[in-house]
Design a protein around this motif. Structure first.
Motif, PDB file in Angstrom:
ATOM      1  N   PRO A  44       6.449  -2.387  -9.042  1.00 11.71           N
ATOM      2  CA  PRO A  44       7.624  -2.589  -9.891  1.00 11.71           C
ATOM      3  C   PRO A  44       8.254  -1.287 -10.380  1.00 11.71           C
ATOM      4  O   PRO A  44       9.430  -1.250 -10.716  1.00 11.71           O
ATOM      5  CB  PRO A  44       7.067  -3.414 -11.067  1.00 11.71           C
ATOM      6  N   ALA A  45       7.462  -0.200 -10.389  1.00  8.52           N
ATOM      7  CA  ALA A  45       7.992   1.084 -10.878  1.00  8.52           C
ATOM      8  C   ALA A  45       8.738   1.838  -9.783  1.00  8.52           C
ATOM      9  O   ALA A  45       9.840   2.348  -9.993  1.00  8.52           O
ATOM     10  CB  ALA A  45       6.856   1.943 -11.429  1.00  8.52           C
ATOM     11  N   THR A  46       8.139   1.907  -8.585  1.00 15.38           N
ATOM     12  CA  THR A  46       8.729   2.694  -7.502  1.00 15.38           C
ATOM     13  C   THR A  46       9.533   1.846  -6.527  1.00 15.38           C
ATOM     14  O   THR A  46      10.349   2.374  -5.775  1.00 15.38           O
ATOM     15  CB  THR A  46       7.634   3.442  -6.729  1.00 15.38           C
ATOM     16  N   GLY A  47       9.281   0.531  -6.490  1.00 15.00           N
ATOM     17  CA  GLY A  47       9.957  -0.337  -5.536  1.00 15.00           C
ATOM     18  C   GLY A  47       9.405  -0.251  -4.133  1.00 15.00           C
ATOM     19  O   GLY A  47       9.951  -0.853  -3.209  1.00 15.00           O
ATOM     20  N   LYS A  48       8.271   0.474  -3.933  1.00 14.96           N
ATOM     21  CA  LYS A  48       7.704   0.644  -2.602  1.00 14.96           C
ATOM     22  C   LYS A  48       6.715  -0.475  -2.303  1.00 14.96           C
ATOM     23  O   LYS A  48       6.035  -0.990  -3.183  1.00 14.96           O
ATOM     24  CB  LYS A  48       7.002   2.002  -2.492  1.00 14.96           C
ATOM     25  N   LEU A  49       6.659  -0.847  -0.997  1.00 15.31           N
ATOM     26  CA  LEU A  49       5.724  -1.855  -0.537  1.00 15.31           C
ATOM     27  C   LEU A  49       4.420  -1.192  -0.124  1.00 15.31           C
ATOM     28  O   LEU A  49       4.410  -0.090   0.417  1.00 15.31           O
ATOM     29  CB  LEU A  49       6.302  -2.636   0.648  1.00 15.31           C
ATOM     30  N   GLY A  50       3.310  -1.877  -0.362  1.00 12.19           N
ATOM     31  CA  GLY A  50       2.014  -1.348   0.027  1.00 12.19           C
ATOM     32  C   GLY A  50       0.984  -2.449   0.090  1.00 12.19           C
ATOM     33  O   GLY A  50       1.269  -3.617  -0.202  1.00 12.19           O
ATOM     34  N   SER A  51      -0.233  -2.098   0.495  1.00 17.35           N
ATOM     35  CA  SER A  51      -1.317  -3.065   0.568  1.00 17.35           C
ATOM     36  C   SER A  51      -1.812  -3.358  -0.840  1.00 17.35           C
ATOM     37  O   SER A  51      -2.075  -2.444  -1.611  1.00 17.35           O
ATOM     38  CB  SER A  51      -2.458  -2.507   1.421  1.00 17.35           C
ATOM     39  N   PRO A  52      -1.949  -4.639  -1.221  1.00 16.84           N
ATOM     40  CA  PRO A  52      -2.358  -4.949  -2.584  1.00 16.84           C
ATOM     41  C   PRO A  52      -3.842  -4.724  -2.812  1.00 16.84           C
ATOM     42  O   PRO A  52      -4.651  -4.878  -1.894  1.00 16.84           O
ATOM     43  CB  PRO A  52      -2.006  -6.445  -2.713  1.00 16.84           C
ATOM     44  N   ASN A  53      -4.193  -4.344  -4.046  1.00 22.57           N
ATOM     45  CA  ASN A  53      -5.595  -4.307  -4.416  1.00 22.57           C
ATOM     46  C   ASN A  53      -6.034  -5.723  -4.776  1.00 22.57           C
ATOM     47  O   ASN A  53      -5.214  -6.643  -4.797  1.00 22.57           O
ATOM     48  CB  ASN A  53      -5.833  -3.329  -5.577  1.00 22.57           C
ATOM     49  N   PRO A  54      -7.331  -5.970  -5.040  1.00 22.94           N
ATOM     50  CA  PRO A  54      -7.780  -7.345  -5.302  1.00 22.94           C
ATOM     51  C   PRO A  54      -7.027  -8.045  -6.429  1.00 22.94           C
ATOM     52  O   PRO A  54      -6.672  -9.220  -6.303  1.00 22.94           O
ATOM     53  CB  PRO A  54      -9.262  -7.151  -5.640  1.00 22.94           C
ATOM     54  N   ASP A  55      -6.738  -7.352  -7.537  1.00 29.51           N
ATOM     55  CA  ASP A  55      -6.029  -7.988  -8.644  1.00 29.51           C
ATOM     56  C   ASP A  55      -4.594  -8.340  -8.256  1.00 29.51           C
ATOM     57  O   ASP A  55      -4.078  -9.411  -8.602  1.00 29.51           O
ATOM     58  CB  ASP A  55      -6.026  -7.059  -9.864  1.00 29.51           C
ATOM     59  N   GLN A  56      -3.928  -7.429  -7.518  1.00 32.35           N
ATOM     60  CA  GLN A  56      -2.556  -7.703  -7.089  1.00 32.35           C
ATOM     61  C   GLN A  56      -2.520  -8.837  -6.081  1.00 32.35           C
ATOM     62  O   GLN A  56      -1.602  -9.662  -6.097  1.00 32.35           O
ATOM     63  CB  GLN A  56      -1.945  -6.423  -6.495  1.00 32.35           C
ATOM     64  N   ALA A  57      -3.534  -8.899  -5.191  1.00 31.53           N
ATOM     65  CA  ALA A  57      -3.596  -9.993  -4.217  1.00 31.53           C
ATOM     66  C   ALA A  57      -3.775 -11.332  -4.924  1.00 31.53           C
ATOM     67  O   ALA A  57      -3.158 -12.334  -4.559  1.00 31.53           O
ATOM     68  CB  ALA A  57      -4.738  -9.748  -3.227  1.00 31.53           C
TER      69      ALA A  57
END
Length: 346
Positions: A277-290
């Motif tokens: 939400p801060a940078t707007g970049k996509l990446g692989s989620p960590n367990p909490d984000q998943a």
């Protein structure tokens, strides 16, 4: 013709030595007795909240039989890993393994569902023997609200910039046990190593070929032995150094293009991407984000099936047995009195 036979025989022997030297499975677990897993390096981490009455347990044949072996030879988990209305986050970590690009994690998975969404996530950590869950990267997600039957899956390791060691992990995840989660089973987990040519075998093959070539041409022993020595020097390579490349004497690597950074890929189960939400970049989620993404997806699903709590019995001091029913069990109706010709009001 005799020379061709010798060459063919030497090639066959060398090929057999090369494969058998480094293609043995790194892990092979059939879950015949899960009480022995901890002693073999497996780790159980039940982070469900609030904690429930179960964790990982020996497979229950009355629900379904194992994919292979005895009927209970699998490891199971269910929605009771968390208390009613809680969130399941139950981890099963493999022993520490040597990791190379091209290795594959193979396993059989069954999601029972029965109208309740079951989800299993697969992760990889390159942190050695560490059991810190924050170091695991999501590889694939498998979810179903209906019985999948036993399905074989394979995930291939790729994108490692150097040989590493670490663990794979399975995570049974349910965001709300009132409306999701049923029963899952995992069976026949294996990690298969890739076949890496052994430098000594390559050198032996070169020596034999050079010797055959020298003898066939009538050269003196000193001549073909010298030729064999050059061949040995040229093939005296390191198996797999830290940069993943084989090195040779008298060869200088001036520039090397770095391998793209990526994680292992799964053959099934979908792909998740998390937008910062801060940078707007996509990446692989960590367990909490998943887990946050899963919760949002499930919340949008139409018509979730509700699981009712069994009413607790009440034993009054004067005797008898009763139950306290909540709104889910109460039946009622609203009646309106229609106005009459005499002017009665509703």
């Amino acid at each position: 013709m005799d020379l061709i036979k010798r060459w063919a025989g030497l090639l066959a022997v060398a090929a057999g030595c090369t494969v058998s030297a480094s293609a043995a499975p790194l892990l092979n677990e059939g879950f015949n007795d899960i009480t022995a897993l901890s002693a073999n390096g497996w780790v159980f981490v039940n982070n469900s909240s609030p904690s429930g009455s179960t964790s990982w347990f020996q497979g229950e044949p009355a629900i379904f039989a194992a994919a292979a072996g005895p009927s209970n030879a699998y490891i199971g988990a269910n929605f009771n890993n968390a208390a009613f209305g809680g969130a399941v986050s139950n981890w099963l970590l493999t022993p520490e393994l040597a990791l190379l690009n091209g290795e594959s994690l193979n396993f059989s998975l069954r999601l029972l569902g029965e109208g309740f969404l079951d989800t299993v996530e697969v992760y990889l950590s390159t942190g050695g023997a560490s059991t810190s869950l924050g170091g695991f990267n999501l590889l694939g997600t498998f979810a179903s609200a209906a019985d999948t039957g036993w399905i074989d899956h394979a995930i291939t390791v790729g994108g490692l910039t150097a040989p590493a060691s670490g663990r794979f992990a399975f995570r049974y995840v349910v965001d709300d046990t009132r409306i999701h989660g049923d029963y899952i089973g995992i069976d026949t987990v294996s990690v298969n190593a890739i076949a890496i040519p052994v430098p000594g075998t390559i050198a032996l093959l070169a020596l034999g070929l050079c010797a055959l070539a020298g003898v066939s041409r009538g050269r003196r022993p000193a001549n073909w032995l010298a030729l064999s020595g050059l061949a040995l020097a040229a093939t005296a390579a390191q198996a797999v150094p830290d940069n993943g490349l084989m090195t040779f004497p008298y060869v200088n690597v001036v520039a090397q293009q770095a391998a793209p950074q990526q994680t292992a890929t799964a053959d099934a189960g979908g792909l998740k991407a998390y937008k910062d939400p801060a940078t707007g970049k996509l990446g692989s989620p960590n367990p909490d984000q998943a887990a946050e993404l899963d919760k949002a997806i499930r919340a949008s699903a139409a018509g979730p099936k509700s699981r009712l709590v069994r009413p607790a019995p009440i034993h009054p001091p004067h005797g008898g047995v009763g139950v306290m029913l909540d709104e889910a069990h109460t039946q009622y109706s609203v009646v309106h009195k229609n106005p009459t010709a005499q002017g009665e009001q509703k």
